[in-house]
Design a protein around this motif. Structure first.
Motif, PDB file in Angstrom:
ATOM      1  N   LEU A   1       5.386  32.470  -4.401  1.00  0.00           N
ATOM      2  CA  LEU A   1       4.825  31.318  -5.084  1.00  0.00           C
ATOM      3  C   LEU A   1       4.296  30.308  -4.060  1.00  0.00           C
ATOM      4  N   SER A   2       3.191  29.680  -4.393  1.00  0.00           N
ATOM      5  CA  SER A   2       2.675  28.633  -3.512  1.00  0.00           C
ATOM      6  C   SER A   2       3.594  27.425  -3.579  1.00  0.00           C
ATOM      7  N   ARG A   3       3.603  26.645  -2.522  1.00  0.00           N
ATOM      8  CA  ARG A   3       4.472  25.472  -2.444  1.00  0.00           C
ATOM      9  C   ARG A   3       3.663  24.273  -1.972  1.00  0.00           C
ATOM     10  N   PHE A   4       4.110  23.104  -2.385  1.00  0.00           N
ATOM     11  CA  PHE A   4       3.432  21.861  -2.023  1.00  0.00           C
ATOM     12  C   PHE A   4       4.455  20.913  -1.427  1.00  0.00           C
ATOM     13  N   PHE A   5       4.238  20.527  -0.185  1.00  0.00           N
ATOM     14  CA  PHE A   5       5.090  19.563   0.495  1.00  0.00           C
ATOM     15  C   PHE A   5       4.320  18.256   0.631  1.00  0.00           C
ATOM     16  N   TYR A   6       5.023  17.157   0.492  1.00  0.00           N
ATOM     17  CA  TYR A   6       4.351  15.877   0.644  1.00  0.00           C
ATOM     18  C   TYR A   6       5.296  14.866   1.280  1.00  0.00           C
ATOM     19  N   ARG A   7       4.679  13.857   1.847  1.00  0.00           N
ATOM     20  CA  ARG A   7       5.435  12.756   2.447  1.00  0.00           C
ATOM     21  C   ARG A   7       4.824  11.463   1.957  1.00  0.00           C
ATOM     22  N   LEU A   8       5.662  10.582   1.460  1.00  0.00           N
ATOM     23  CA  LEU A   8       5.198   9.353   0.832  1.00  0.00           C
ATOM     24  C   LEU A   8       5.787   8.156   1.571  1.00  0.00           C
ATOM     25  N   THR A   9       4.951   7.163   1.798  1.00  0.00           N
ATOM     26  CA  THR A   9       5.429   5.941   2.433  1.00  0.00           C
ATOM     27  C   THR A   9       4.740   4.748   1.798  1.00  0.00           C
ATOM     28  N   SER A  10       5.431   3.634   1.745  1.00  0.00           N
ATOM     29  CA  SER A  10       4.861   2.397   1.208  1.00  0.00           C
ATOM     30  C   SER A  10       5.082   1.283   2.211  1.00  0.00           C
ATOM     31  N   THR A  11       4.108   0.422   2.340  1.00  0.00           N
ATOM     32  CA  THR A  11       4.175  -0.672   3.302  1.00  0.00           C
ATOM     33  C   THR A  11       3.870  -1.988   2.608  1.00  0.00           C
ATOM     34  N   ALA A  12       4.609  -3.000   2.989  1.00  0.00           N
ATOM     35  CA  ALA A  12       4.335  -4.351   2.502  1.00  0.00           C
ATOM     36  C   ALA A  12       3.150  -4.915   3.274  1.00  0.00           C
ATOM     37  N   PRO A  13       2.427  -5.853   2.707  1.00  0.00           N
ATOM     38  CA  PRO A  13       1.262  -6.397   3.406  1.00  0.00           C
ATOM     39  C   PRO A  13       1.652  -7.100   4.702  1.00  0.00           C
ATOM     40  N   ALA A  14       1.092  -6.630   5.785  1.00  0.00           N
ATOM     41  CA  ALA A  14       1.332  -7.236   7.101  1.00  0.00           C
ATOM     42  C   ALA A  14       0.177  -6.844   8.006  1.00  0.00           C
ATOM     43  N   ARG A  15      -0.440  -7.801   8.623  1.00  0.00           N
ATOM     44  CA  ARG A  15      -1.618  -7.508   9.437  1.00  0.00           C
ATOM     45  C   ARG A  15      -1.283  -6.675  10.661  1.00  0.00           C
ATOM     46  N   ALA A  16      -0.117  -6.914  11.242  1.00  0.00           N
ATOM     47  CA  ALA A  16       0.218  -6.233  12.485  1.00  0.00           C
ATOM     48  C   ALA A  16       0.825  -4.856  12.257  1.00  0.00           C
TER      49      ALA A  16
ATOM     50  N   ARG B   1       0.839  -1.184   0.000  1.00  0.00           N
ATOM     51  CA  ARG B   1       0.000   0.000   0.000  1.00  0.00           C
ATOM     52  C   ARG B   1       0.882   1.244   0.000  1.00  0.00           C
ATOM     53  N   VAL B   2       0.440   2.254  -0.746  1.00  0.00           N
ATOM     54  CA  VAL B   2       1.133   3.534  -0.804  1.00  0.00           C
ATOM     55  C   VAL B   2       0.268   4.577  -0.114  1.00  0.00           C
ATOM     56  N   THR B   3       0.852   5.322   0.829  1.00  0.00           N
ATOM     57  CA  THR B   3       0.143   6.363   1.557  1.00  0.00           C
ATOM     58  C   THR B   3       0.888   7.674   1.379  1.00  0.00           C
ATOM     59  N   VAL B   4       0.148   8.743   1.124  1.00  0.00           N
ATOM     60  CA  VAL B   4       0.769  10.051   0.912  1.00  0.00           C
ATOM     61  C   VAL B   4       0.032  11.090   1.738  1.00  0.00           C
ATOM     62  N   ALA B   5       0.790  11.980   2.348  1.00  0.00           N
ATOM     63  CA  ALA B   5       0.243  13.126   3.068  1.00  0.00           C
ATOM     64  C   ALA B   5       0.864  14.376   2.459  1.00  0.00           C
ATOM     65  N   GLY B   6       0.074  15.423   2.318  1.00  0.00           N
ATOM     66  CA  GLY B   6       0.590  16.620   1.674  1.00  0.00           C
ATOM     67  C   GLY B   6      -0.033  17.875   2.241  1.00  0.00           C
ATOM     68  N   VAL B   7       0.631  19.001   1.974  1.00  0.00           N
ATOM     69  CA  VAL B   7       0.132  20.291   2.426  1.00  0.00           C
ATOM     70  C   VAL B   7       0.482  21.333   1.364  1.00  0.00           C
ATOM     71  N   VAL B   8      -0.487  22.195   1.071  1.00  0.00           N
ATOM     72  CA  VAL B   8      -0.293  23.314   0.150  1.00  0.00           C
ATOM     73  C   VAL B   8      -0.053  24.567   0.977  1.00  0.00           C
ATOM     74  N   CYS B   9       1.004  25.296   0.654  1.00  0.00           N
ATOM     75  CA  CYS B   9       1.403  26.461   1.447  1.00  0.00           C
ATOM     76  C   CYS B   9       1.257  27.735   0.611  1.00  0.00           C
ATOM     77  N   PHE B  10       0.652  28.757   1.212  1.00  0.00           N
ATOM     78  CA  PHE B  10       0.434  30.028   0.538  1.00  0.00           C
ATOM     79  C   PHE B  10       0.977  31.163   1.405  1.00  0.00           C
ATOM     80  N   LYS B  11       1.578  32.144   0.726  1.00  0.00           N
ATOM     81  CA  LYS B  11       2.053  33.346   1.393  1.00  0.00           C
ATOM     82  C   LYS B  11       1.936  34.501   0.409  1.00  0.00           C
ATOM     83  N   PRO B  12       1.310  35.607   0.815  1.00  0.00           N
ATOM     84  CA  PRO B  12       1.138  36.736  -0.112  1.00  0.00           C
ATOM     85  C   PRO B  12       2.481  37.199  -0.682  1.00  0.00           C
ATOM     86  N   GLY B  13       2.512  37.378  -1.987  1.00  0.00           N
ATOM     87  CA  GLY B  13       3.719  37.841  -2.649  1.00  0.00           C
ATOM     88  C   GLY B  13       4.734  36.769  -2.964  1.00  0.00           C
TER      89      GLY B  13
END
Length: 206
Positions: free
Chosen positions: A78-93, A64-76
């Motif tokens: 350019l907007s910026r986009f930060f993200y964090r990506l993680t992948s996990t192998a199948p495991a119940r625990a 499974r691939v999971t991604v978290a991100g945030v869009v950042c704005f500041k007057p004057g």
């Protein structure tokens, strides 16, 4: 179509009510696909019959691939986009999504990237409301201010429009379970694990 029926015959139909007579008369509610005049249907048919079966596709249950991100704005600026990506192998625990500690670290690293105070707005995802994350926010009160969006209000969140672009970029990303290392290299593989960078930044031109 519903609007045309209303203007022409002064009748009101529901969406399903419009669909049924269309289907009965051999019409479809789907928008016709646009195709270029230069399209070669024979080449497409050959590719589907001969090339596509050779494409290795990762099926379900491989991770499974999971991604978290945030869009950042500041007057004057350019907007910026930060993200964090993680992948996990199948495991119940093993946890498949981000824990509140991951979001805490994400907040911290985003603050370091921006180099200034942060006003953070996010939705009511259960992990966003975790007690541990709220306590961490109090520790960061000198540079962090958090606001919660109302429930079921995606129109207030500018990041909702970014997720379609992120998903499009991940469409061809197959989370494959790592292959076991060759004989004699198990110890080295454990000493030198390879992990993706914890955070990435991508400036947006608009």
């Amino acid at each position: 179509m519903n609007t045309v029926i209303g203007r022409r015959f002064h009748l009101t139909y529901t969406i399903q009510g419009v669909r049924k007579p269309l289907v009965r008369n051999g019409w479809s509610c789907q928008v016709p696909a646009r195709r270029a005049m230069e399209r070669d249907d024979e080449a497409v048919a050959v590719w589907k019959a001969e090339v596509y079966p050779q494409v290795w596709v990762c099926v379900g249950g491989r991770g499974r691939v999971t991604v978290a991100g945030v869009v950042c704005f500041k007057p004057g600026h350019l907007s910026r986009f930060f993200y964090r990506l993680t992948s996990t192998a199948p495991a119940r625990a093993r946890r498949k999504s981000f824990a509140w500690q991951d979001y805490r670290d994400f907040l911290d690293v985003t603050h370091l990237q921006l180099g200034g105070p942060v006003v953070w707005c996010w939705d009511n995802l259960n992990v966003h409301l975790a007690d541990g994350l709220a306590e961490s926010a109090l520790e960061y009160c000198d540079w962090l201010e958090i606001y919660q969006f109302p429930s079921y209000a995606p129109d207030l969140n500018p990041q909702e429009g970014v997720w379609s672009l992120v998903k499009r970029g991940l469409a061809n990303f197959a989370d494959r379970q790592p292959r076991p290392p060759p004989a004699g290299h198990e110890e080295k593989a454990q000493q030198d694990p390879v992990s993706p960078p914890p955070i990435a930044a991508a400036p947006r031109p608009d």
